[in-house]
Design a protein around this motif. Structure first.
Motif, PDB file in Angstrom:
ATOM      1  N   ASP A  38       0.988  -1.142  -0.008  1.00  0.00           N
ATOM      2  CA  ASP A  38      -0.103   0.134  -0.194  1.00  0.00           C
ATOM      3  C   ASP A  38       1.051   1.171  -0.002  1.00  0.00           C
ATOM      4  O   ASP A  38       2.039   1.103   0.114  1.00  0.00           O
ATOM      5  N   GLY A  39       0.305   2.420  -0.258  1.00  0.00           N
ATOM      6  CA  GLY A  39       1.028   3.370  -0.180  1.00  0.00           C
ATOM      7  C   GLY A  39       1.769   4.108   0.985  1.00  0.00           C
ATOM      8  O   GLY A  39       2.905   4.534   0.839  1.00  0.00           O
ATOM      9  N   ASN A  66      -4.294   2.521  -7.614  1.00  0.00           N
ATOM     10  CA  ASN A  66      -5.220   2.470  -6.677  1.00  0.00           C
ATOM     11  C   ASN A  66      -5.024   1.584  -5.555  1.00  0.00           C
ATOM     12  O   ASN A  66      -5.030   0.218  -5.538  1.00  0.00           O
ATOM     13  N   LEU A  67      -4.588   1.976  -4.550  1.00  0.00           N
ATOM     14  CA  LEU A  67      -3.797   1.367  -3.203  1.00  0.00           C
ATOM     15  C   LEU A  67      -4.415   1.753  -2.009  1.00  0.00           C
ATOM     16  O   LEU A  67      -5.279   2.706  -2.017  1.00  0.00           O
ATOM     17  N   LYS A  70      -3.147   4.977   1.232  1.00  0.00           N
ATOM     18  CA  LYS A  70      -2.594   6.109   0.598  1.00  0.00           C
ATOM     19  C   LYS A  70      -2.578   5.555  -0.980  1.00  0.00           C
ATOM     20  O   LYS A  70      -1.674   4.695  -1.203  1.00  0.00           O
ATOM     21  N   ASP A  71      -3.062   6.457  -1.931  1.00  0.00           N
ATOM     22  CA  ASP A  71      -2.910   5.657  -3.399  1.00  0.00           C
ATOM     23  C   ASP A  71      -1.608   6.161  -3.842  1.00  0.00           C
ATOM     24  O   ASP A  71      -0.854   7.032  -3.268  1.00  0.00           O
ATOM     25  N   SER A  94      -1.217   0.667 -14.148  1.00  0.00           N
ATOM     26  CA  SER A  94      -2.423   0.655 -13.592  1.00  0.00           C
ATOM     27  C   SER A  94      -3.535   0.039 -14.625  1.00  0.00           C
ATOM     28  O   SER A  94      -3.431   0.288 -15.710  1.00  0.00           O
ATOM     29  N   ASP A 101      -6.281  10.364 -15.259  1.00  0.00           N
ATOM     30  CA  ASP A 101      -5.124   9.539 -14.326  1.00  0.00           C
ATOM     31  C   ASP A 101      -3.954   9.571 -15.236  1.00  0.00           C
ATOM     32  O   ASP A 101      -2.724   9.898 -14.530  1.00  0.00           O
TER      33      ASP A 101
END
Length: 156
Positions: A38-39, A66-67, A70-71, A94, A101
């Motif tokens: 994750d971020g 898309n995490l 924290k993205d 992604s 994006d």
């Protein structure tokens, strides 16, 4: 000339993690492979916080958008906004095909944006192409210690 590379994959999908790891680690190149799921883990890794301090800074970052927690956009903004970390090439991988994006990631400093294919064979081809270009052909900055990376102030 054989050179060591250290790839940080920031990805929460276990299938993508395993496939990418299998493709990069089981080849003729000397590739060290780290994963942040994750971020927050990614930022901790880049800052050298806690258990993340051992591997040192990556040569290349593969970043999902898309995490959890924290993205990827936030990770990219922190990374490219920091003097000592912004030189690390970041490839966004992604499933999003959104023009917003893509534009936003390049605006934040992404070096490349690739839409993840749904087909396994196509995904393998993407990873192979990334490896061939970024780890075999492109001249990347030398890895240095990351004591300065803690200056981000994240988590302090």
């Amino acid at each position: 000339m054989r050179r060591q590379a250290h790839v940080l994959l920031v990805e929460d999908n276990m299938a993508d993690i395993e496939l990418t790891r299998d493709m990069l680690v089981t080849n003729e190149r000397d590739i060290k492979f780290s994963v942040a799921k994750d971020g927050v883990e990614a930022i901790d890794f880049l800052c050298g916080n806690g258990d993340w301090s051992k591997p040192g800074p990556p040569t290349l970052i593969l970043l999902d958008l898309n995490l959890p927690r924290k993205d990827g956009r936030q990770v990219l903004a922190v990374l490219k906004g920091h003097e000592d970390l912004r030189r690390i090439p970041v490839i966004v991988l992604s499933s999003s095909e959104s023009e917003m994006d893509v534009t936003n990631c390049y605006h934040l400093g992404a070096n490349c944006y690739i839409v993840k294919p749904m087909d396994l064979k196509a995904y393998r081809a993407i990873v192979k192409a990334v490896e061939e270009f970024w780890l075999a052909r492109a001249v990347l900055p030398r890895r240095e210690g990351h004591s300065a990376a803690t200056a981000i102030g994240y988590g302090q």
